[in-house]
Design a protein around this motif. Structure first.
Motif, PDB file in Angstrom:
ATOM      1  N   GLU A 102       0.843  -1.195   0.000  1.00  0.00           N
ATOM      2  CA  GLU A 102       0.000   0.000   0.000  1.00  0.00           C
ATOM      3  C   GLU A 102       0.877   1.244   0.000  1.00  0.00           C
ATOM      4  OE1 GLU A 102      -3.473   0.124   2.576  1.00  0.00           O
ATOM      5  OE2 GLU A 102      -3.092   2.244   2.973  1.00  0.00           O
ATOM      6  N   LEU A 103       0.557   2.158  -0.895  1.00  0.00           N
ATOM      7  CA  LEU A 103       1.286   3.423  -1.006  1.00  0.00           C
ATOM      8  C   LEU A 103       0.319   4.558  -0.772  1.00  0.00           C
ATOM      9  CD1 LEU A 103       3.469   3.447  -4.252  1.00  0.00           C
ATOM     10  CD2 LEU A 103       4.252   3.313  -1.892  1.00  0.00           C
ATOM     11  N   LYS A 104       0.785   5.607  -0.094  1.00  0.00           N
ATOM     12  CA  LYS A 104       0.035   6.865  -0.007  1.00  0.00           C
ATOM     13  C   LYS A 104       0.864   7.922  -0.707  1.00  0.00           C
ATOM     14  CE  LYS A 104      -2.930   6.668   4.040  1.00  0.00           C
ATOM     15  NZ  LYS A 104      -3.064   7.003   5.462  1.00  0.00           N
ATOM     16  N   LYS A 112      -7.084   0.248  -6.366  1.00  0.00           N
ATOM     17  CA  LYS A 112      -6.737  -1.155  -6.112  1.00  0.00           C
ATOM     18  C   LYS A 112      -6.168  -1.725  -7.402  1.00  0.00           C
ATOM     19  CE  LYS A 112      -9.253  -3.923  -3.643  1.00  0.00           C
ATOM     20  NZ  LYS A 112     -10.314  -4.675  -2.930  1.00  0.00           N
ATOM     21  N   TYR A 113      -5.142  -2.522  -7.272  1.00  0.00           N
ATOM     22  CA  TYR A 113      -4.599  -3.152  -8.473  1.00  0.00           C
ATOM     23  C   TYR A 113      -4.185  -4.579  -8.165  1.00  0.00           C
ATOM     24  CZ  TYR A 113       0.079  -2.168  -6.562  1.00  0.00           C
ATOM     25  OH  TYR A 113       1.197  -2.120  -5.762  1.00  0.00           O
ATOM     26  N   MET A 118      -2.365 -11.677  -6.060  1.00  0.00           N
ATOM     27  CA  MET A 118      -1.387 -10.604  -5.829  1.00  0.00           C
ATOM     28  C   MET A 118      -2.105  -9.260  -5.969  1.00  0.00           C
ATOM     29  SD  MET A 118       1.808 -11.896  -8.155  1.00  0.00           S
ATOM     30  CE  MET A 118       2.659 -10.319  -7.950  1.00  0.00           C
ATOM     31  N   THR A 119      -2.255  -8.548  -4.869  1.00  0.00           N
ATOM     32  CA  THR A 119      -2.989  -7.289  -4.907  1.00  0.00           C
ATOM     33  C   THR A 119      -2.180  -6.181  -4.231  1.00  0.00           C
ATOM     34  OG1 THR A 119      -4.148  -7.735  -2.845  1.00  0.00           O
ATOM     35  CG2 THR A 119      -5.235  -8.436  -4.886  1.00  0.00           C
ATOM     36  N   GLY A 120      -2.520  -4.962  -4.599  1.00  0.00           N
ATOM     37  CA  GLY A 120      -1.895  -3.799  -3.983  1.00  0.00           C
ATOM     38  C   GLY A 120      -2.861  -2.632  -4.035  1.00  0.00           C
ATOM     39  N   MET A 121      -2.458  -1.547  -3.389  1.00  0.00           N
ATOM     40  CA  MET A 121      -3.319  -0.362  -3.306  1.00  0.00           C
ATOM     41  C   MET A 121      -2.460   0.890  -3.369  1.00  0.00           C
ATOM     42  SD  MET A 121      -6.293   1.143  -2.546  1.00  0.00           S
ATOM     43  CE  MET A 121      -7.424   0.242  -1.489  1.00  0.00           C
TER      44      MET A 121
END
Ligand SMILES: [Cu+2]
Length: 107
Positions: free
Chosen positions: A42-44, A91-92, A100-103
């Motif tokens: 997760e990135l901000k 969301k990706y 495999m997910t990320g945000m």
């Protein structure tokens, strides 16, 4: 010794002006794909930030956010970059390994 003509001098000045602007883009972010995980998951970030994903696995992966962006298949050490110009939560996932997910949270 060759002296700079007016055009070369102009280019040199343009480079001198542009280089600090490039260096100031320090908040561009990297995500690494390592062992089937996006790191950080997760990135901000702020609007205007470019995120670059790099595949460090020996396995192909993709970076896909439905309706937003889609990388080609990334082989080892391939990169994909996307500049986020709108705030929101993105969301990706990897279309080859959907677990495999990320945000990316853009504010
Ligand atoms: Cu994958």
């Amino acid at each position: 010794m060759k002296t700079l003509n007016r055009r070369d001098f102009g280019l040199a000045m343009a480079a001198a002006v542009l280089l600090p602007a490039t260096a100031a883009r320090a908040d561009d972010m990297d995500v690494y794909i390592d062992n089937f995980v996006f790191q950080p998951a997760e990135l901000k970030i702020k609007v205007g930030t470019t995120v670059t994903w790099t595949n460090r696995d020996d396995i192909p992966h993709t970076v896909v956010s439905a309706g937003k962006f889609r990388s080609k298949t990334l082989d080892t050490d391939d990169k994909f970059s996307f500049t986020f110009t709108n705030a929101g939560d993105y969301k990706y996932f990897c279309s080859l390994h959907p677990h495999m997910t990320g945000m990316v949270k853009v504010e």
